[in-house]
Design a protein around this motif. Structure first.
Motif, PDB file in Angstrom:
ATOM      1  N   ASN A  99      39.534  41.912  29.476  1.00  0.00           N
ATOM      2  CA  ASN A  99      38.714  42.819  30.327  1.00  0.00           C
ATOM      3  C   ASN A  99      39.183  43.439  30.980  1.00  0.00           C
ATOM      4  OD1 ASN A  99      36.923  42.228  28.250  1.00  0.00           O
ATOM      5  ND2 ASN A  99      35.465  42.609  30.147  1.00  0.00           N
ATOM      6  N   ASN A 100      40.459  42.817  31.406  1.00  0.00           N
ATOM      7  CA  ASN A 100      41.232  43.468  32.400  1.00  0.00           C
ATOM      8  C   ASN A 100      42.970  44.318  32.507  1.00  0.00           C
ATOM      9  OD1 ASN A 100      39.653  43.078  34.993  1.00  0.00           O
ATOM     10  ND2 ASN A 100      40.273  41.537  35.287  1.00  0.00           N
ATOM     11  N   THR A 101      42.363  44.380  30.794  1.00  0.00           N
ATOM     12  CA  THR A 101      44.070  45.020  29.855  1.00  0.00           C
ATOM     13  C   THR A 101      43.747  46.252  30.065  1.00  0.00           C
ATOM     14  OG1 THR A 101      43.292  43.991  28.441  1.00  0.00           O
ATOM     15  CG2 THR A 101      44.406  42.794  29.411  1.00  0.00           C
ATOM     16  N   TYR A 102      44.407  46.949  29.421  1.00  0.00           N
ATOM     17  CA  TYR A 102      44.706  48.703  28.539  1.00  0.00           C
ATOM     18  C   TYR A 102      45.075  48.327  26.876  1.00  0.00           C
ATOM     19  CZ  TYR A 102      44.921  50.326  33.619  1.00  0.00           C
ATOM     20  OH  TYR A 102      43.838  50.781  34.567  1.00  0.00           O
ATOM     21  N   PRO A 103      44.184  48.708  26.826  1.00  0.00           N
ATOM     22  CA  PRO A 103      43.038  50.261  27.106  1.00  0.00           C
ATOM     23  C   PRO A 103      41.683  48.997  27.665  1.00  0.00           C
ATOM     24  CG  PRO A 103      43.373  49.604  24.080  1.00  0.00           C
ATOM     25  CD  PRO A 103      44.635  49.216  24.621  1.00  0.00           C
ATOM     26  N   LEU A 104      40.872  49.837  28.364  1.00  0.00           N
ATOM     27  CA  LEU A 104      39.872  49.762  28.572  1.00  0.00           C
ATOM     28  C   LEU A 104      38.970  49.117  27.850  1.00  0.00           C
ATOM     29  CD1 LEU A 104      40.504  51.015  32.347  1.00  0.00           C
ATOM     30  CD2 LEU A 104      40.751  49.140  32.249  1.00  0.00           C
ATOM     31  N   HIS A 109      31.670  45.442  25.766  1.00  0.00           N
ATOM     32  CA  HIS A 109      32.530  44.984  24.877  1.00  0.00           C
ATOM     33  C   HIS A 109      33.213  43.997  25.519  1.00  0.00           C
ATOM     34  CE1 HIS A 109      35.229  44.376  21.455  1.00  0.00           C
ATOM     35  NE2 HIS A 109      36.058  44.436  22.542  1.00  0.00           N
ATOM     36  N   THR A 110      33.273  43.494  25.170  1.00  0.00           N
ATOM     37  CA  THR A 110      34.486  41.644  25.755  1.00  0.00           C
ATOM     38  C   THR A 110      35.644  41.649  24.523  1.00  0.00           C
ATOM     39  OG1 THR A 110      32.062  40.494  26.915  1.00  0.00           O
ATOM     40  CG2 THR A 110      34.713  39.529  25.977  1.00  0.00           C
ATOM     41  N   LYS A 111      36.389  42.193  25.051  1.00  0.00           N
ATOM     42  CA  LYS A 111      37.899  42.423  24.274  1.00  0.00           C
ATOM     43  C   LYS A 111      38.206  40.402  23.884  1.00  0.00           C
ATOM     44  CE  LYS A 111      40.965  44.793  25.500  1.00  0.00           C
ATOM     45  NZ  LYS A 111      42.625  45.913  25.902  1.00  0.00           N
ATOM     46  N   LYS A 112      38.680  41.163  22.926  1.00  0.00           N
ATOM     47  CA  LYS A 112      39.223  39.853  22.585  1.00  0.00           C
ATOM     48  C   LYS A 112      40.260  39.575  21.327  1.00  0.00           C
ATOM     49  CE  LYS A 112      36.038  39.619  19.469  1.00  0.00           C
ATOM     50  NZ  LYS A 112      34.844  39.303  18.484  1.00  0.00           N
ATOM     51  N   PHE A 113      41.685  38.394  22.321  1.00  0.00           N
ATOM     52  CA  PHE A 113      42.905  38.181  21.324  1.00  0.00           C
ATOM     53  C   PHE A 113      43.037  36.916  20.870  1.00  0.00           C
ATOM     54  CE2 PHE A 113      43.172  40.717  25.442  1.00  0.00           C
ATOM     55  CZ  PHE A 113      43.478  41.601  24.881  1.00  0.00           C
ATOM     56  N   PRO A 114      43.840  37.419  20.000  1.00  0.00           N
ATOM     57  CA  PRO A 114      43.720  36.077  18.676  1.00  0.00           C
ATOM     58  C   PRO A 114      45.436  35.227  19.029  1.00  0.00           C
ATOM     59  CG  PRO A 114      44.525  37.868  16.891  1.00  0.00           C
ATOM     60  CD  PRO A 114      43.944  38.411  18.413  1.00  0.00           C
ATOM     61  N   ASP A 193      41.372  42.723  19.227  1.00  0.00           N
ATOM     62  CA  ASP A 193      41.932  43.951  20.330  1.00  0.00           C
ATOM     63  C   ASP A 193      43.401  43.807  20.894  1.00  0.00           C
ATOM     64  OD1 ASP A 193      38.718  45.331  21.546  1.00  0.00           O
ATOM     65  OD2 ASP A 193      38.007  42.460  21.793  1.00  0.00           O
ATOM     66  N   PHE A 194      43.282  45.008  21.621  1.00  0.00           N
ATOM     67  CA  PHE A 194      45.014  44.776  22.044  1.00  0.00           C
ATOM     68  C   PHE A 194      45.073  45.260  23.566  1.00  0.00           C
ATOM     69  CE2 PHE A 194      44.298  48.949  21.000  1.00  0.00           C
ATOM     70  CZ  PHE A 194      45.869  49.861  21.525  1.00  0.00           C
ATOM     71  N   SER A 195      45.980  45.075  23.804  1.00  0.00           N
ATOM     72  CA  SER A 195      46.696  44.977  25.172  1.00  0.00           C
ATOM     73  C   SER A 195      47.793  46.060  24.947  1.00  0.00           C
ATOM     74  CB  SER A 195      46.574  43.775  26.521  1.00  0.00           C
ATOM     75  OG  SER A 195      47.341  43.851  27.059  1.00  0.00           O
ATOM     76  N   VAL A 196      48.404  46.695  26.036  1.00  0.00           N
ATOM     77  CA  VAL A 196      49.552  47.574  26.642  1.00  0.00           C
ATOM     78  C   VAL A 196      49.718  47.380  28.045  1.00  0.00           C
ATOM     79  CG1 VAL A 196      50.044  49.163  24.643  1.00  0.00           C
ATOM     80  CG2 VAL A 196      48.734  49.306  27.049  1.00  0.00           C
TER      81      VAL A 196
END
Length: 240
Positions: A99-104, A109-114, A193-196
């Motif tokens: 959740n500290n990644t962009y896009p915020l 919502h809690t972001k999830k990465f596989p 979700d994704f992170s940049v």
């Protein structure tokens, strides 16, 4: 000693003609009219997968037919402090604090990465390879979402006006994205979700080259919609 394992290409499954061989090794010392082994040594059966994927390559060198041991959990290693340190740090931070990644994230919502390699959980959600040639629309949409979140441009720029990077990458930097554009779970995925993050251009290119080499060396087949989820290859990323 050595031996060859082969299978009939015509009997394979899907686009890449997957076939599976089950084999084991038995050892004895039998001799005609002589010694007789009462209890031959016998290893457990192992599974090997063969395929005819014509897109496996290093540069101009193609590797269109090969076999791999399929009873493994395949993973790519990115190393902190290496020539791709910025990318390794990006992924480490995304796994630890999504959740500290962009896009915020928006609201609660809690972001999830596989794709995080977890030795204790071989069934954790993995990454599925795609290629620009075979999955053009998905690959293109992954890039468009990344551009919207990183550079506030393109078709999806309005989606990330308030949540994307405050400032685009500076000169000498690239917009690094995770999950990778070359995955089914990339920025356009509705499930993940994704992170940049801005990273040094050279480090980003080194990490990209490492990913391309890995998917050939470990023979990670591209997503085939004619196969089931379990029949498609998935892989993970370990941060060392």
């Amino acid at each position: 000693m050595h031996w060859d394992i082969a299978n009939f290409e015509g009997s394979g499954l899907g686009r890449d003609k997957l076939s599976y061989n089950q084999w084991h090794v038995e050892a004895s010392t039998d001799e005609p009219g002589g010694r007789k082994t009462l209890d031959p040594a016998d290893t457990p059966s192992r599974v090997q997968r063969c395929d005819s994927a014509d897109y496996m390559k290093h540069g101009r060198n193609l590797y269109p037919k090969a076999c791999v041991f399929s009873e493994v959990t395949p993973f790519l290693t990115y190393t902190l402090g290496s020539d791709h340190d910025g990318v390794a740090r990006h992924l480490r931070d995304a796994y630890k604090s999504p959740n500290n990644t962009y896009p915020l994230p928006v609201g609660t919502h809690t972001k999830k990465f596989p794709g995080q390699y977890k030795p204790s959980d071989p069934n954790a959600p993995g990454l599925h390879r795609i290629t620009e040639e075979m999955h053009r629309s998905i690959y293109r949409d992954n890039r468009r979402h990344k551009d919207g979140a990183c550079y506030h441009r393109g078709r999806y720029k309005k989606l990330y006006e308030k949540t994307g990077l405050p400032n685009p990458p500076a000169a000498g930097e690239d917009c690094d994205e995770y999950p990778f554009a070359a995955t089914l779970e990339g920025a356009a995925s509705k499930k993940w979700d994704f992170s940049v993050r801005p990273v040094d251009s050279t480090e980003n290119q080194k990490a990209g080259a490492k990913l391309r080499a890995y998917t050939t060396d470990d023979r990670i087949l591209a997503w085939d919609k004619s196969l089931s989820e379990s029949e498609n290859d998935r892989y993970y990323v370990r941060i060392k």
